[in-house]
Each structure stands twice: as structure tokens, then as C-alpha cells.
Design a protein around this motif. Structure first.
Motif, PDB file in Angstrom:
ATOM      1  N   PRO A   1     -11.020   7.835 -10.554  1.00  0.00           N
ATOM      2  CA  PRO A   1     -10.498   9.189 -10.339  1.00  0.00           C
ATOM      3  C   PRO A   1      -9.262   9.500 -11.186  1.00  0.00           C
ATOM      4  O   PRO A   1      -9.059  10.651 -11.585  1.00  0.00           O
ATOM      5  CB  PRO A   1     -10.153   9.201  -8.841  1.00  0.00           C
ATOM      6  CG  PRO A   1     -11.032   8.158  -8.240  1.00  0.00           C
ATOM      7  CD  PRO A   1     -11.142   7.099  -9.282  1.00  0.00           C
ATOM      8  N   LEU A   2      -8.436   8.494 -11.467  1.00  0.00           N
ATOM      9  CA  LEU A   2      -7.245   8.729 -12.283  1.00  0.00           C
ATOM     10  C   LEU A   2      -7.616   9.157 -13.698  1.00  0.00           C
ATOM     11  O   LEU A   2      -6.876   9.900 -14.348  1.00  0.00           O
ATOM     12  CB  LEU A   2      -6.388   7.456 -12.342  1.00  0.00           C
ATOM     13  CG  LEU A   2      -5.726   7.024 -11.028  1.00  0.00           C
ATOM     14  CD1 LEU A   2      -5.084   5.651 -11.197  1.00  0.00           C
ATOM     15  CD2 LEU A   2      -4.690   8.038 -10.586  1.00  0.00           C
ATOM     16  N   PHE A   3      -8.745   8.664 -14.178  1.00  0.00           N
ATOM     17  CA  PHE A   3      -9.206   8.982 -15.532  1.00  0.00           C
ATOM     18  C   PHE A   3     -10.249  10.099 -15.524  1.00  0.00           C
ATOM     19  O   PHE A   3     -10.856  10.367 -16.568  1.00  0.00           O
ATOM     20  CB  PHE A   3      -9.786   7.723 -16.195  1.00  0.00           C
ATOM     21  CG  PHE A   3      -8.758   6.690 -16.520  1.00  0.00           C
ATOM     22  CD1 PHE A   3      -8.107   6.693 -17.753  1.00  0.00           C
ATOM     23  CD2 PHE A   3      -8.417   5.696 -15.610  1.00  0.00           C
ATOM     24  CE1 PHE A   3      -7.159   5.749 -18.070  1.00  0.00           C
ATOM     25  CE2 PHE A   3      -7.462   4.738 -15.909  1.00  0.00           C
ATOM     26  CZ  PHE A   3      -6.832   4.757 -17.147  1.00  0.00           C
ATOM     27  N   ASP A   4     -10.456  10.701 -14.347  1.00  0.00           N
ATOM     28  CA  ASP A   4     -11.469  11.753 -14.216  1.00  0.00           C
ATOM     29  C   ASP A   4     -12.809  11.253 -14.747  1.00  0.00           C
ATOM     30  O   ASP A   4     -13.505  11.927 -15.519  1.00  0.00           O
ATOM     31  CB  ASP A   4     -11.032  13.018 -14.972  1.00  0.00           C
ATOM     32  CG  ASP A   4     -11.865  14.238 -14.582  1.00  0.00           C
ATOM     33  OD1 ASP A   4     -12.432  14.221 -13.478  1.00  0.00           O
ATOM     34  OD2 ASP A   4     -11.957  15.179 -15.393  1.00  0.00           O
TER      35      ASP A   4
ATOM     36  N   GLY B   1       0.815  -1.205   0.000  1.00  0.00           N
ATOM     37  CA  GLY B   1       0.000   0.000   0.000  1.00  0.00           C
ATOM     38  C   GLY B   1       0.853   1.262   0.000  1.00  0.00           C
ATOM     39  O   GLY B   1       1.845   1.335   0.725  1.00  0.00           O
ATOM     40  N   GLY B   2       0.489   2.220  -0.835  1.00  0.00           N
ATOM     41  CA  GLY B   2       1.222   3.467  -0.908  1.00  0.00           C
ATOM     42  C   GLY B   2       2.303   3.507  -1.968  1.00  0.00           C
ATOM     43  O   GLY B   2       2.929   4.546  -2.186  1.00  0.00           O
ATOM     44  N   THR B   3       2.534   2.391  -2.654  1.00  0.00           N
ATOM     45  CA  THR B   3       3.573   2.369  -3.688  1.00  0.00           C
ATOM     46  C   THR B   3       3.074   2.879  -5.033  1.00  0.00           C
ATOM     47  O   THR B   3       3.864   3.085  -5.950  1.00  0.00           O
ATOM     48  CB  THR B   3       4.141   0.945  -3.883  1.00  0.00           C
ATOM     49  OG1 THR B   3       3.057   0.055  -4.240  1.00  0.00           O
ATOM     50  CG2 THR B   3       4.811   0.453  -2.609  1.00  0.00           C
ATOM     51  N   GLY B   4       1.748   3.064  -5.158  1.00  0.00           N
ATOM     52  CA  GLY B   4       1.190   3.555  -6.419  1.00  0.00           C
ATOM     53  C   GLY B   4       0.834   2.454  -7.394  1.00  0.00           C
ATOM     54  O   GLY B   4       0.832   2.669  -8.606  1.00  0.00           O
ATOM     55  N   LYS B   5       0.465   1.279  -6.897  1.00  0.00           N
ATOM     56  CA  LYS B   5       0.175   0.161  -7.797  1.00  0.00           C
ATOM     57  C   LYS B   5      -1.043   0.425  -8.689  1.00  0.00           C
ATOM     58  O   LYS B   5      -1.064  -0.014  -9.841  1.00  0.00           O
ATOM     59  CB  LYS B   5      -0.007  -1.147  -7.025  1.00  0.00           C
ATOM     60  CG  LYS B   5      -1.272  -1.257  -6.197  1.00  0.00           C
ATOM     61  CD  LYS B   5      -1.374  -2.603  -5.513  1.00  0.00           C
ATOM     62  CE  LYS B   5      -2.632  -2.708  -4.667  1.00  0.00           C
ATOM     63  NZ  LYS B   5      -3.876  -2.662  -5.469  1.00  0.00           N
ATOM     64  N   THR B   6      -2.025   1.164  -8.181  1.00  0.00           N
ATOM     65  CA  THR B   6      -3.194   1.474  -9.011  1.00  0.00           C
ATOM     66  C   THR B   6      -2.799   2.358 -10.184  1.00  0.00           C
ATOM     67  O   THR B   6      -3.227   2.128 -11.324  1.00  0.00           O
ATOM     68  CB  THR B   6      -4.290   2.148  -8.167  1.00  0.00           C
ATOM     69  OG1 THR B   6      -4.705   1.249  -7.129  1.00  0.00           O
ATOM     70  CG2 THR B   6      -5.497   2.511  -9.027  1.00  0.00           C
ATOM     71  N   SER B   7      -1.970   3.366  -9.927  1.00  0.00           N
ATOM     72  CA  SER B   7      -1.481   4.235 -11.009  1.00  0.00           C
ATOM     73  C   SER B   7      -0.664   3.444 -12.011  1.00  0.00           C
ATOM     74  O   SER B   7      -0.776   3.648 -13.225  1.00  0.00           O
ATOM     75  CB  SER B   7      -0.637   5.378 -10.436  1.00  0.00           C
ATOM     76  OG  SER B   7      -1.395   6.177  -9.566  1.00  0.00           O
ATOM     77  N   VAL B   8       0.172   2.533 -11.515  1.00  0.00           N
ATOM     78  CA  VAL B   8       0.995   1.718 -12.414  1.00  0.00           C
ATOM     79  C   VAL B   8       0.116   0.795 -13.254  1.00  0.00           C
ATOM     80  O   VAL B   8       0.346   0.623 -14.455  1.00  0.00           O
ATOM     81  CB  VAL B   8       2.041   0.907 -11.615  1.00  0.00           C
ATOM     82  CG1 VAL B   8       2.767  -0.090 -12.523  1.00  0.00           C
ATOM     83  CG2 VAL B   8       3.053   1.852 -10.952  1.00  0.00           C
ATOM     84  N   ALA B   9      -0.912   0.196 -12.642  1.00  0.00           N
ATOM     85  CA  ALA B   9      -1.820  -0.664 -13.395  1.00  0.00           C
ATOM     86  C   ALA B   9      -2.513   0.122 -14.503  1.00  0.00           C
ATOM     87  O   ALA B   9      -2.641  -0.346 -15.638  1.00  0.00           O
ATOM     88  CB  ALA B   9      -2.854  -1.288 -12.462  1.00  0.00           C
ATOM     89  N   ALA B  10      -2.962   1.344 -14.177  1.00  0.00           N
ATOM     90  CA  ALA B  10      -3.637   2.181 -15.179  1.00  0.00           C
ATOM     91  C   ALA B  10      -2.678   2.566 -16.297  1.00  0.00           C
ATOM     92  O   ALA B  10      -3.033   2.517 -17.483  1.00  0.00           O
ATOM     93  CB  ALA B  10      -4.203   3.428 -14.513  1.00  0.00           C
ATOM     94  N   ALA B  11      -1.449   2.943 -15.938  1.00  0.00           N
ATOM     95  CA  ALA B  11      -0.453   3.304 -16.949  1.00  0.00           C
ATOM     96  C   ALA B  11      -0.098   2.095 -17.813  1.00  0.00           C
ATOM     97  O   ALA B  11       0.107   2.218 -19.027  1.00  0.00           O
ATOM     98  CB  ALA B  11       0.802   3.859 -16.272  1.00  0.00           C
ATOM     99  N   MET B  12      -0.050   0.921 -17.211  1.00  0.00           N
ATOM    100  CA  MET B  12       0.259  -0.291 -17.968  1.00  0.00           C
ATOM    101  C   MET B  12      -0.844  -0.594 -18.986  1.00  0.00           C
ATOM    102  O   MET B  12      -0.559  -0.998 -20.121  1.00  0.00           O
ATOM    103  CB  MET B  12       0.435  -1.478 -17.005  1.00  0.00           C
ATOM    104  CG  MET B  12       0.978  -2.738 -17.666  1.00  0.00           C
ATOM    105  SD  MET B  12       1.310  -4.058 -16.457  1.00  0.00           S
ATOM    106  CE  MET B  12       2.644  -3.318 -15.516  1.00  0.00           C
ATOM    107  N   ALA B  13      -2.090  -0.376 -18.584  1.00  0.00           N
ATOM    108  CA  ALA B  13      -3.198  -0.590 -19.519  1.00  0.00           C
ATOM    109  C   ALA B  13      -3.068   0.343 -20.719  1.00  0.00           C
ATOM    110  O   ALA B  13      -3.262  -0.065 -21.869  1.00  0.00           O
ATOM    111  CB  ALA B  13      -4.529  -0.374 -18.810  1.00  0.00           C
ATOM    112  N   LEU B  14      -2.735   1.606 -20.472  1.00  0.00           N
ATOM    113  CA  LEU B  14      -2.543   2.559 -21.569  1.00  0.00           C
ATOM    114  C   LEU B  14      -1.375   2.140 -22.460  1.00  0.00           C
ATOM    115  O   LEU B  14      -1.437   2.255 -23.686  1.00  0.00           O
ATOM    116  CB  LEU B  14      -2.290   3.957 -21.004  1.00  0.00           C
ATOM    117  CG  LEU B  14      -3.468   4.653 -20.319  1.00  0.00           C
ATOM    118  CD1 LEU B  14      -3.002   5.932 -19.633  1.00  0.00           C
ATOM    119  CD2 LEU B  14      -4.585   4.955 -21.318  1.00  0.00           C
ATOM    120  N   ALA B  15      -0.297   1.656 -21.845  1.00  0.00           N
ATOM    121  CA  ALA B  15       0.878   1.238 -22.612  1.00  0.00           C
ATOM    122  C   ALA B  15       0.570   0.039 -23.499  1.00  0.00           C
ATOM    123  O   ALA B  15       1.064  -0.066 -24.625  1.00  0.00           O
ATOM    124  CB  ALA B  15       2.032   0.913 -21.668  1.00  0.00           C
TER     125      ALA B  15
END
Length: 326
Positions: free
Chosen positions: A53-56, A18-32
Motif C-alpha cells: 500500500p505504501l507504494f500503491d 507497533g505504531g511507530t511506523g517501522k514499515t514506513s521506515v523500512a520502505a524509506a530505508m530501501a529507497l535511500a
């Protein structure tokens, strides 16, 4: 793209402390992964609602919904998988209960079932992932890749391995067959478990522990993602250079104030240097595990949609370049 030409792995499971940003990384990986003509499904579980929220975007539901354009023109869809809805799907698929399943849900039978058998909830969630990975539409795979924002490292092995235990207990019938089929996918080259960490002692140690547990469970480990790395590099500086630089700038004229300013800047420099050197040590420790290490920059203003695309561009060469055709 036909099934025979699809790259593997196709299920990317992203975990981390928790706190490492795994949700952001998962979202960025999907975009990649959503390159030209590719469709990627980004999934979250346990009702976290961290992706939208990351995608507004509005909160995700059980129905798959378009979230954003991927890099180079692909598409990213989002879904929040709920165990109760997944059980209704399961009852419809294997027992043809149809509307009767809705009646069971109305009277609390589904919630009762998942409460008295906690492992059933994880079986349903991982089963829904397999359905998304293997689903076909009009003669092609519905999604070229599925990315899961998974439970944290302390729970991920149990979450992924529950289908193995279920398959052993239920030797016959749909539940046993279904569990074994999900377990085969999770332990195959179709799946890759990526572990996210930050350059700090506790997250890196938890990543080392998670790597050991994943390997012991024969779950396929992908990238170790070192997230939130400051972009500065060490530069040799001494007090005389700083004083000379201040003099050239015309500040400060007072000798006492100047000495105090130089001393303060040297303290800041020493602290920054120590932090940068620590990042290198953490990176070396991760590389010793024998997995590819991806490094993502710290975004000082936080991660929004623009930041996700920035992270995706950094991730793409390693994550997408590492895919192979079968």
C-alpha cells in the motif's frame, strides 16, 4: 559492483514497537539505499502486506517484484516471504525433492511441520534472507542490500536468534549446517538491526529494552530511528506579546473576548512547548545508548510514496553515509 567492493552491512533489519511506523521506515530505508546502479530487496514476513500500500502497488507475493525507482536511479524490489514456500525452496535445495515437495504441501505436511516446530518457521524466514543476501547473478551480487520489515521489538530477538538454538541442537546434517551459517550472518558486520521509535514514553522505553536485549544476544545494532517528530522549535512568547500581535492584526476589539483568546493561545503554547521539550529529552535518552540516532519528521497527511521519498532523503546521509567499503 563486485562482492569484494560491496559496502557492509548488507542486511538491514528494521524493528520497532507497533505504531511507530517501522514499515514506513523500512520502505524509506530501501529507497535511500537504492542509489545509482544499486538494487535493493525490501522484504516483509508473516503475511503482513504492509509494504505494497505504501507504494500503491498490488499485494506482494513470494516472487520478487519491482516496486519503485530508488533515489538517484537505483531499483527497489519487494517480496513477502512465506514459510511454506521457503520450506519448499529448502527441500529442493538440500534434498532435491522437486515436485515431491509440492505433493507434501498439497497434503498439509509442510503446514504440519511448521506447526509442531514453531521455531522452524523463523529458521525458514531468516534462511531465505541469507539466500537473498548471498545470491549472485552473472558474476555479481543479485542485490546490493536487503531490508527486512521485521517482527516488533518484543519478538525480534527470538526471531533472529532461533537459528543459534537450532544450530546447537542439530549438530550434523543440512539443517544444522544451514542454521549455523544463517546465525553467523545475523551476528556479523553484514547485518545491522535498526530500532524505530516515536517521541513518547512507552515506545522509547521499549527501544531501550530492545537495545539491551539485542546487545545481550550479540546482535549488531545500527541506528535508533526517532520517527514522527514535529518540526516546531521552542520560541519564548508571553501573553503581552500575543495581545500586542492580536491588536496589530485588528482582532479582537472586545476586551473580554481578547483576554479569553490570549489565555487560550497561551494554553496551546504551553502544551506545545512541553511536547517539544519532551522530544529533546527522549532524543537525549536514545543518544545515551551509544548508537547513532536518525530523526524523521512527522508527515501530518500520512505516508504515501511521495512521503517515502521525503523520508528517504532525510535518512540517506546517516544510513548510506555510514556504510563502509570492504
Amino acid at each position: 559492483m563486485t562482492a569484494s567492493a560491496l559496502p557492509v552491512p548488507r542486511l538491514h533489519i528494521v524493528t520497532g514497537k507497533g505504531g511507530t511506523g517501522k514499515t514506513s521506515v523500512a520502505a524509506a530505508m530501501a529507497l535511500a539505499l537504492a542509489g545509482t546502479g544499486r538494487r535493493v530487496l525490501l522484504v516483509e514476513v508473516e503475511g503482513r502486506q504492509g509494504i505494497a500500500p505504501l507504494f500503491d502497488a498490488p499485494s506482494l507475493g513470494y516472487e520478487e517484484r519491482h516496486l519503485a525507482a530508488g533515489l538517484d536511479g537505483g531499483e527497489v524490489f519487494g517480496q513477502s516471504v512465506d514459510a511454506d514456500e521457503a520450506l519448499l525452496d529448502y527441500l529442493t535445495m538440500f534434498y532435491r525433492l522437486g515436485s515431491a515437495g509440492k505433493v507434501l504441501q498439497k497434503f498439509g505436511a509442510i503446514d504440519f511441520a511448521t506447526t509442531i516446530a514453531p521455531g522452524l518457521r523463523d529458521i525458514l524466514l531468516t534462511g531465505k534472507l541469507k539466500e537473498a543476501v548471498s545470491r549472485t547473478e552473472s558474476g555479481r551480487m543479485a542485490y546490493d542490500a536487503v531490508v527486512l520489515d521485521a517482527p516488533p521489538t518484543g519478538r525480534v530477538v527470538k526471531f533472529l536468534n532461533v537459528t543459534v538454538e537450532s544450530g546447537r541442537l542439530a549438530k550434523t546434517g543440512p539443517i544444522g549446517k544451514h542454521s549455523r551459517s544463517v546465525a553467523r550472518m545475523l551476528h556479523s558486520s553484514l547485518t545491522s538491526v535498526h530500532v524505530v521509535t516515536t517521541p513518547a514514553a512507552m515506545p522509547v522505553q521499549e527501544t531501550v529494552d530492545a537495545h539491551r536485549e539485542l546487545m545481550a544476544a550479540d546482535l549488531p545494532v545500527g541506528h535508533l530511528v526517532l520517527n514522527k517528530v514535529a518540526g516546531a522549535k521552542t520560541v519564548e512568547v508571553d501573553a503581552e506579546e500575543i495581545a500586542a500581535g492580536l491588536a496589530r492584526a485588528g482582532l479582537p476589539a472586545d476586551e473580554t473576548l481578547g483576554s479569553a483568546l490570549v489565555a487560550g493561545l497561551m494554553e496551546e503554547y504551553a502544551a506545545a512547548r512541553t511536547e517539544i521539550e519532551a522530544v529533546g529529552a527522549y532524543r537525549d535518552r536514545l543518544e545515551q545508548l551509544g548508537q547513532p540516532v536518525a530523526e524523521l519528521p512527522l508527515l501530518p497527511e500520512g505516508v504515501d510514496l511521495s512521503g517515502l521519498y521525503q523520508l528517504a532523503r532525510v535518512l540517506r546521509p546517516g544510513i548510506v553515509g555510514g556504510l563502509r567499503n570492504v
